[in-house]
Scaffold this motif. Sequence first.
Motif, short mmCIF file in Angstrom:
data_model
loop_
_atom_site.label_atom_id
_atom_site.label_comp_id
_atom_site.label_asym_id
_atom_site.label_seq_id
_atom_site.Cartn_x
_atom_site.Cartn_y
_atom_site.Cartn_z
N GLU A 122 0.83 -1.21 0.00
CA GLU A 122 0.00 0.00 0.00
C GLU A 122 0.86 1.26 0.00
OE1 GLU A 122 -3.47 -0.26 2.70
OE2 GLU A 122 -2.63 -2.20 3.27
N ASN A 123 0.64 2.12 -0.98
CA ASN A 123 1.32 3.41 -1.10
C ASN A 123 2.84 3.27 -1.22
OD1 ASN A 123 -1.17 4.85 -0.78
ND2 ASN A 123 -1.02 4.47 1.42
N ASN A 124 3.30 2.09 -1.68
CA ASN A 124 4.74 1.84 -1.85
C ASN A 124 5.52 2.00 -0.56
OD1 ASN A 124 4.61 1.29 -4.67
ND2 ASN A 124 4.42 3.47 -5.06
N VAL A 125 4.89 1.71 0.56
CA VAL A 125 5.53 1.85 1.87
C VAL A 125 5.64 0.48 2.53
CG1 VAL A 125 5.34 2.83 4.19
CG2 VAL A 125 4.73 4.21 2.20
N MET A 126 6.82 0.18 3.04
CA MET A 126 6.99 -1.06 3.80
C MET A 126 7.79 -0.77 5.06
SD MET A 126 9.94 -3.23 1.76
CE MET A 126 8.85 -3.51 0.38
N THR A 127 7.72 -1.71 5.99
CA THR A 127 8.46 -1.62 7.24
C THR A 127 9.26 -2.90 7.43
OG1 THR A 127 6.73 -2.65 8.60
CG2 THR A 127 6.59 -0.25 8.25
N PRO A 128 10.33 -2.87 8.22
CA PRO A 128 11.07 -4.09 8.49
C PRO A 128 10.20 -5.20 9.09
CG PRO A 128 12.38 -2.20 9.13
CD PRO A 128 11.01 -1.68 8.78
N GLU A 129 9.17 -4.80 9.84
CA GLU A 129 8.28 -5.80 10.45
C GLU A 129 7.57 -6.65 9.39
OE1 GLU A 129 9.03 -2.92 13.68
OE2 GLU A 129 8.71 -2.79 11.52
N MET A 130 7.36 -6.12 8.20
CA MET A 130 6.71 -6.88 7.13
C MET A 130 7.56 -8.07 6.69
SD MET A 130 5.15 -3.95 4.66
CE MET A 130 3.79 -2.88 5.16
N TRP A 131 8.84 -8.05 7.06
CA TRP A 131 9.75 -9.13 6.67
C TRP A 131 10.16 -9.99 7.87
CZ3 TRP A 131 10.92 -9.78 1.52
CH2 TRP A 131 10.48 -8.75 0.68
N GLY A 132 9.54 -9.75 9.01
CA GLY A 132 9.83 -10.56 10.19
C GLY A 132 10.78 -9.94 11.18
#
Length: 276
Positions: A122-132
């Motif tokens: 969503e909105n080209n935004v990611m966080t490190p938590e999305m990868w574990g």
Amino acid sequence: PYIPGMPYQNFDPDDLAYFDATVAAAQAAADEAESWALSLIGATDLGLDQTQIVASMAVLRALTVTGIPDRKLVYMSDYYTDTPDGGGFFRWSAASTAAHDGGMTIQPNSAPASGRWLRVLENNVMTPEMWGAKKLTTLTDTYDSLSALNAMIAWLPGYAVVAGTRKPPVEIRFLGTYGISDTWNLEGLNGVKIEGNNPFGANPTAVQWLGAANPAKDLIYVRGCRYATIRGIRGIAPLMPTKTTCLRSFINTDGTIYYAGDPVVSFSAHIHFDKL
């Protein structure tokens, strides 16, 4: 025939077929809207035609995928049940054979040759938590998020350029401090923003060295990057340098570098920048 709410008139079969198709299309749109609304308010699964809510990545991977319709949407509340963040929407792609990466492409535990859960970014935004990754909650925390951070960076080149067309840059938002046991290598990073909003304070947006003291190691290595922005990220390496005068180095929210202690040792032993 008479249809309530409409003037009496005669319809030929083609008109009635068109009317039925229009009603069916409207109903399908309403069902999809209802599914989306249920997902937003946290409703549970009401069948394969509805958006399903799962509690964690482990639950998502354990779902039975036999018979799941293509493009079915699932909402994952959090990556881990004991740690908030990292959730989001995933859509089933029956034809996908992409490799499991733990963040954007998820292969079910049943390991089908084809069929993957693909994260909706969503909105080209990611966080490190999305990868574990997990935020450190105390100074003595030892959770190592390096593999998650590396997987996140490894995914970026495949996203940034597809058939010669560059997509909008991805923004990686740090939500806290993440522990790493080795150098976080950002060499060749292109078209991405890595940003934190609190490099100072009690809960900084930072990476913290977990390994033994090693002045030969870099905390973060940045080289050969294009169209990349890194700001608001604090480097914490209290055990890294041999000189006690060098404790921390920072990348401030405005992109400037701030050093605590000896600047030369901070630059060489903590964060290495080359041809940014």
